[in-house]
Structure formats: C-alpha cells, structure tokens
Design an enzyme around this catalytic site. Structure first.
Site, PDB file in Angstrom:
ATOM      1  N   ASN A  75       0.857  -1.185   0.000  1.00  0.00           N
ATOM      2  CA  ASN A  75       0.000   0.000   0.000  1.00  0.00           C
ATOM      3  C   ASN A  75       0.891   1.231   0.000  1.00  0.00           C
ATOM      4  O   ASN A  75       2.041   1.166   0.427  1.00  0.00           O
ATOM      5  CB  ASN A  75      -0.845   0.042   1.277  1.00  0.00           C
ATOM      6  CG  ASN A  75      -1.978  -0.971   1.259  1.00  0.00           C
ATOM      7  OD1 ASN A  75      -2.006  -1.868   0.444  1.00  0.00           O
ATOM      8  ND2 ASN A  75      -2.894  -0.807   2.174  1.00  0.00           N
ATOM      9  N   ARG A  76       0.335   2.358  -0.386  1.00  0.00           N
ATOM     10  CA  ARG A  76       1.056   3.629  -0.275  1.00  0.00           C
ATOM     11  C   ARG A  76       1.055   4.071   1.175  1.00  0.00           C
ATOM     12  O   ARG A  76      -0.007   4.202   1.785  1.00  0.00           O
ATOM     13  CB  ARG A  76       0.306   4.700  -1.043  1.00  0.00           C
ATOM     14  CG  ARG A  76       0.666   4.790  -2.464  1.00  0.00           C
ATOM     15  CD  ARG A  76      -0.070   5.978  -3.073  1.00  0.00           C
ATOM     16  NE  ARG A  76      -0.436   5.662  -4.437  1.00  0.00           N
ATOM     17  CZ  ARG A  76       0.428   5.575  -5.436  1.00  0.00           C
ATOM     18  NH1 ARG A  76       1.707   5.796  -5.234  1.00  0.00           N
ATOM     19  NH2 ARG A  76       0.025   5.273  -6.647  1.00  0.00           N
TER      20      ARG A  76
END
Ligand code: C5P
Length: 217
Positions: free
Chosen positions: A30-31
C-alpha cells in the site's frame, strides 16, 4: 519525559506499509510514508511512554527514544506486535496489505517471450487491529485508522464496530494527504465524533498522544 503523563505506560504503534513478496525482486504494498505513525510514536515518547514502534519499510528516520522493530510483511508485523504485548494502548497506523501472494516464488519469475501474463493467487492477511482488539492480552485502549475517500465518518463508525477497537482516527485521503506533511482527521469514538482542524502530522500526533494520556490516566 520522566514524570510525563504517560510515564510507566507501554504503548505499541504500527506504522508504514507492509511489503508482500511476489518473488525475490517484486512485492505488493500500500502507499504509506510512515510519517503519521512515526510522529505518533515520537509524541507518545515525549509524554513519557515506553514506545514500541513496529514499522514496515519506510524512508523516515527512527523517532528518538522509541524501540523500533522493523518488519516486511503483515504476518511479521502481527508477530512483532504480539511479541511486544502486554501494552496499555496500541495505535494501528500502518497501511497493512490486505492480501499477500499465496505462494511466493523462490526464484525471480521470468518473462518468457510470447508467454501470457501470470495470474497471482492471493491469500488473506491477518487483520492486526482486529486481532489485537479481541486478544487475550488486549491493550486497554485500541486505536485504529481509517483512510477513506468518501463518507469518511460513516465508514469509520462501521469500522469501529467491525474491528472491535475503541477509537478510529478517520482521515480523508481524497486530497493530498498521502505522503504529505499535513492531515485532517476526525476522532470517532463510542461517544461521538470530533472534527480536528487540518494540521501538520506532528500536531495531529501530539493531540492524539495527549488524548491517549487522558484515557489511560
Ligand atoms: O480495514 P482497513 O484496512 O480499512 O482498516 C484500517 C485500520 O486497520 C488501520 O488502523 C490499519 O492499521 C488496520 N489494519 C490492520 N491489519 C490489516 C488491515 C488493516 O491492522 N490487515
């Protein structure tokens, strides 16, 4: 801070993304910059808490006065959290990958000329927040985050119930919050919703740490 409002307390914080390997050179993530989670760990330490920060791979420096446990995957993050118990409170700020690749390839997957793209079978990762919320050694205060792009508070309320945690810090990530210096959050608890003004992540962290101190007092 000796004699600070959180002295004698142990607080666990998760931060950053997890990296779920596909093969030795590729991963799914994920960011997440880790800025908010790391700032929370630092703010709790400034109030005198003993802080264990379980962090995925990030570029931000380790906060001062905090014990940092570095992990890659969600399963490692959960194991590191469980190993750090007991704790008085846990703040789950990490952006944990919901799925991992079911069977990590031992060697780099080769792109053969003319061959079709591979299909990755996925497996569900453990939910660290939900696991700690119903753990035999459940911390007294369990706080989760909710990054939403719409219906921020409604989704946060659902999450509070579903995960079994005490508070949700909900942030609207539809704008420029991801990786940025500021955050605009709503603190969602059983007793209501507080809209906090947009502020530097360090300020949001200080405010949250102060609330944790109040709750544990
Ligand atoms: O379900 P969702 O990912 O939106 O929930 C976000 C909250 O749950 C965050 O506090 C995050 O750290 C936590 N979480 C977790 N383990 C997961 C997924 C999310 O601890 N596998």
């Amino acid at each position: 801070l000796a004699g600070g409002p959180l002295s004698g307390r142990h607080v666990l914080v998760t931060s950053g993304p997890t990296h779920e390997p596909i093969d030795p050179v590729r991963y799914i993530a994920n960011r997440s910059s880790g800025r908010q989670g790391h700032a929370i760990a630092a703010a709790l330490a400034r109030l005198g808490a003993r802080v264990t920060l379980v962090s995925g791979p990030v570029q931000v420096p380790d906060p001062a006065g905090v014990t940092v446990r570095r992990v890659q995957t969600a399963r490692e993050m959960l194991a590191a959290c469980e190993a750090a118990l007991p704790a008085d409170a846990v703040i789950c700020a990490a952006a944990v990958a919901d799925w991992r690749v079911a069977a990590e390839a031992g060697q780099k997957m080769k792109k053969e000329p003319g061959a079709a793209a591979p299909t990755l079978a996925m497996a569900l990762n453990p939910d660290i927040l939900a696991t700690l919320s119903c753990h035999a050694q459940r911390p007294r205060l369990v706080v989760g985050f909710a990054a939403e792009t719409e219906k921020v508070v409604a989704h946060a309320r659902d999450k509070l119930a579903r995960k079994g945690c005490d508070w949700i810090v909900a942030n609207d990530v539809s704008g420029d919050v991801m990786g940025g210096a500021e955050n605009a959050v709503h603190l969602v608890t059983a007793s209501g919703v507080e809209d906090w003004p947009r502020a530097p992540k360090e300020e949001v962290a200080a405010r949250l740490a102060a609330r944790v101190a109040e709750a544990l007092a």
